[in-house]
Design a protein around this motif. Structure first.
Motif, PDB file in Angstrom:
ATOM      1  N   ARG A 115     -40.261 -58.828  24.046  1.00 42.34           N
ATOM      2  CA  ARG A 115     -39.605 -58.014  23.136  1.00 42.34           C
ATOM      3  C   ARG A 115     -40.503 -57.148  22.568  1.00 42.34           C
ATOM      4  NH1 ARG A 115     -38.749 -59.308  17.535  1.00 42.34           N
ATOM      5  NH2 ARG A 115     -37.488 -58.056  16.378  1.00 42.34           N
ATOM      6  N   THR A 117     -40.978 -52.608  20.736  1.00 42.70           N
ATOM      7  CA  THR A 117     -40.237 -51.419  20.056  1.00 42.70           C
ATOM      8  C   THR A 117     -41.120 -50.340  20.493  1.00 42.70           C
ATOM      9  OG1 THR A 117     -39.127 -50.820  17.985  1.00 42.70           O
ATOM     10  CG2 THR A 117     -41.490 -51.695  17.826  1.00 42.70           C
ATOM     11  N   THR A 118     -40.426 -48.961  20.190  1.00 42.21           N
ATOM     12  CA  THR A 118     -41.095 -47.985  20.055  1.00 42.21           C
ATOM     13  C   THR A 118     -40.510 -46.977  19.156  1.00 42.21           C
ATOM     14  OG1 THR A 118     -42.388 -46.382  21.652  1.00 42.21           O
ATOM     15  CG2 THR A 118     -39.917 -47.065  22.066  1.00 42.21           C
ATOM     16  N   TRP A 120     -37.446 -44.732  17.935  1.00 42.67           N
ATOM     17  CA  TRP A 120     -36.176 -44.912  18.158  1.00 42.67           C
ATOM     18  C   TRP A 120     -35.652 -43.820  19.023  1.00 42.67           C
ATOM     19  CZ3 TRP A 120     -32.940 -41.068  16.725  1.00 42.67           C
ATOM     20  CH2 TRP A 120     -33.058 -40.275  15.415  1.00 42.67           C
ATOM     21  N   ALA A 123     -36.697 -44.989  22.496  1.00 44.13           N
ATOM     22  CA  ALA A 123     -36.326 -46.541  22.952  1.00 44.13           C
ATOM     23  C   ALA A 123     -35.542 -46.514  24.301  1.00 44.13           C
ATOM     24  CB  ALA A 123     -35.567 -47.066  21.645  1.00 44.13           C
ATOM     25  N   VAL A 135     -36.360 -54.205  24.591  1.00 40.16           N
ATOM     26  CA  VAL A 135     -36.383 -53.176  23.523  1.00 40.16           C
ATOM     27  C   VAL A 135     -35.527 -53.236  22.459  1.00 40.16           C
ATOM     28  CG1 VAL A 135     -36.605 -50.653  23.313  1.00 40.16           C
ATOM     29  CG2 VAL A 135     -37.089 -51.536  25.547  1.00 40.16           C
ATOM     30  N   ASP A 136     -36.347 -53.392  21.242  1.00 36.62           N
ATOM     31  CA  ASP A 136     -35.638 -53.305  20.169  1.00 36.62           C
ATOM     32  C   ASP A 136     -35.799 -52.349  19.248  1.00 36.62           C
ATOM     33  OD1 ASP A 136     -34.631 -53.920  17.456  1.00 36.62           O
ATOM     34  OD2 ASP A 136     -35.475 -55.984  17.301  1.00 36.62           O
ATOM     35  N   PRO A 137     -34.881 -51.301  19.346  1.00 35.55           N
ATOM     36  CA  PRO A 137     -35.001 -49.974  18.424  1.00 35.55           C
ATOM     37  C   PRO A 137     -35.124 -50.022  17.035  1.00 35.55           C
ATOM     38  CG  PRO A 137     -32.791 -49.901  19.441  1.00 35.55           C
ATOM     39  CD  PRO A 137     -33.496 -51.235  19.587  1.00 35.55           C
ATOM     40  N   ASP A 138     -34.605 -51.043  16.381  1.00 42.58           N
ATOM     41  CA  ASP A 138     -34.153 -51.184  15.116  1.00 42.58           C
ATOM     42  C   ASP A 138     -35.477 -51.613  14.004  1.00 42.58           C
ATOM     43  OD1 ASP A 138     -31.684 -50.515  15.429  1.00 42.58           O
ATOM     44  OD2 ASP A 138     -30.851 -52.701  15.703  1.00 42.58           O
ATOM     45  N   ALA A 151     -43.270 -48.953  16.222  1.00 44.03           N
ATOM     46  CA  ALA A 151     -42.199 -47.753  15.861  1.00 44.03           C
ATOM     47  C   ALA A 151     -43.117 -46.733  15.802  1.00 44.03           C
ATOM     48  CB  ALA A 151     -41.252 -48.128  14.927  1.00 44.03           C
ATOM     49  N   GLN A 190     -36.104 -49.643  11.384  1.00 41.02           N
ATOM     50  CA  GLN A 190     -35.995 -48.152  11.826  1.00 41.02           C
ATOM     51  C   GLN A 190     -34.505 -47.662  11.894  1.00 41.02           C
ATOM     52  OE1 GLN A 190     -37.998 -46.167  15.405  1.00 41.02           O
ATOM     53  NE2 GLN A 190     -38.251 -48.337  16.163  1.00 41.02           N
TER      54      GLN A 190
END
Length: 310
Positions: A115, A117-118, A120, A123, A135-138, A151, A190
């Motif tokens: 898992r 992120t980056t 949003w 993402a 990918v977890d955009p939150d 992020a 995010q």
């Protein structure tokens, strides 16, 4: 002494590069030594030229490697850079990325099956280019143990403070947070910074009058049957047309419109949360707070504190 190697590439984002240098460099007690490493002696960062004191071989001696973001996520990362990061990882080096630095990280293959992120805004591109990554955009950052991702630029600060807390405990991390004028932990992820897309209103469709009414009457509690009757169709037909023309269900469309309206009221007015809950069609403030936090990622009051128009 814990060695933190910060990788510098052309088009590096200056804030992403400066964040770990500043945060780790100001921790007292000679706990960290920060080294800026690059594949060439000079790095073109766009607004300035950087002279790096350390080459890529210094990555292999580091305890932690930080991968800052670059302005172009589509840039081709030199294979020698990727090889050095992979070799360091094989030796147990901790690796963390800031913002779009996740794209550099992903190119090594080390994030496959993990898992991450980056920012949003990037993402969806990350997920499309690297389907092996979840990918977890939150969230603000993801800690997989040896491999960590964060992020946007400010979330890089959160990640650096998190690493200091892992290394030296909360007291040292809290001191570092005070020096950075940052809370040690920020509420929410995010999601609170992502502006929800305006619920689509297909122009000229049979749904347009109903959708307009729904947007203008977010305070009215309605059922699916109520909406079907107002639209002059059966519930089944209403669901089918909504999915065909908006890509979602009538109640989900209405929920998005209500949350968007609530965000506006929280930003632009001083009305109590309880009053806003009624204005956007929730039967109770508790239900509103619960649904708002699930969608936006933070409480209505915290959202107001962060985004209230002065």
């Amino acid at each position: 002494m814990h060695i933190v190697a910060v990788l510098a590439l052309d088009k590096v984002i200056p804030f992403d590069l400066a964040t770990p240098i500043e945060v780790f460099g100001r921790v007292g007690g000679e706990r960290y030594e920060v080294r800026v490493c690059a594949p060439a002696e000079t790095v073109d960062a766009g607004t300035f030229t950087l002279r790096a004191r350390w080459g890529l071989d210094a990555l292999l001696d580091a305890d932690t490697i930080i991968l800052p973001g670059c302005a172009d996520v589509a840039m081709v990362v030199p294979e020698e850079v990727l090889d050095h990061v992979r070799k360091a990882a094989a030796g147990g080096t901790r690796i963390a990325s800031i913002c779009a630095g996740t794209f550099i990280f992903a190119a090594t293959g080390l994030l496959d099956g993990l898992r991450a992120t980056t920012h949003w805004l990037a993402a969806a591109e990350l997920a499309a280019r690297y389907p092996g990554i979840t990918v977890d955009p939150d969230v603000l950052y993801v800690d997989n143990g040896q491999f960590l991702t964060s992020a946007g630029a400010a979330a890089g600060l959160d990640l650096c403070l998190h690493l200091i807390r892992r290394d030296h405990g909360s007291a040292v991390a809290a001191d570092a947070a005070r020096l950075s004028v940052m809370p040690l932990e920020r509420e929410g992820g995010q999601a609170q910074f992502i502006v929800p897309a305006q619920p689509p209103t297909p122009r000229g469709s049979a749904l347009e009058p109903l959708l307009r009414w729904m947007q203008e009457n977010t305070d009215v509690e309605v059922t699916l049957g109520d909406l079907a009757a107002r639209g002059g169709m059966s519930v089944r037909s209403l669901n089918r047309r909504f999915r065909e023309q908006t890509g979602t269900t009538p109640l989900q469309w209405l929920l998005r419109a209500r949350i968007r309206r609530a965000q506006h009221l929280l930003e632009a007015t001083d009305q109590p949360v309880e009053s806003i809950a009624g204005q956007v069609g929730f039967g109770s403030p508790t239900a509103f707070r619960d649904r708002f936090k699930r969608i936006v990622g933070t409480s209505p009051q915290s959202y107001r504190t962060a985004f209230r128009q002065r």
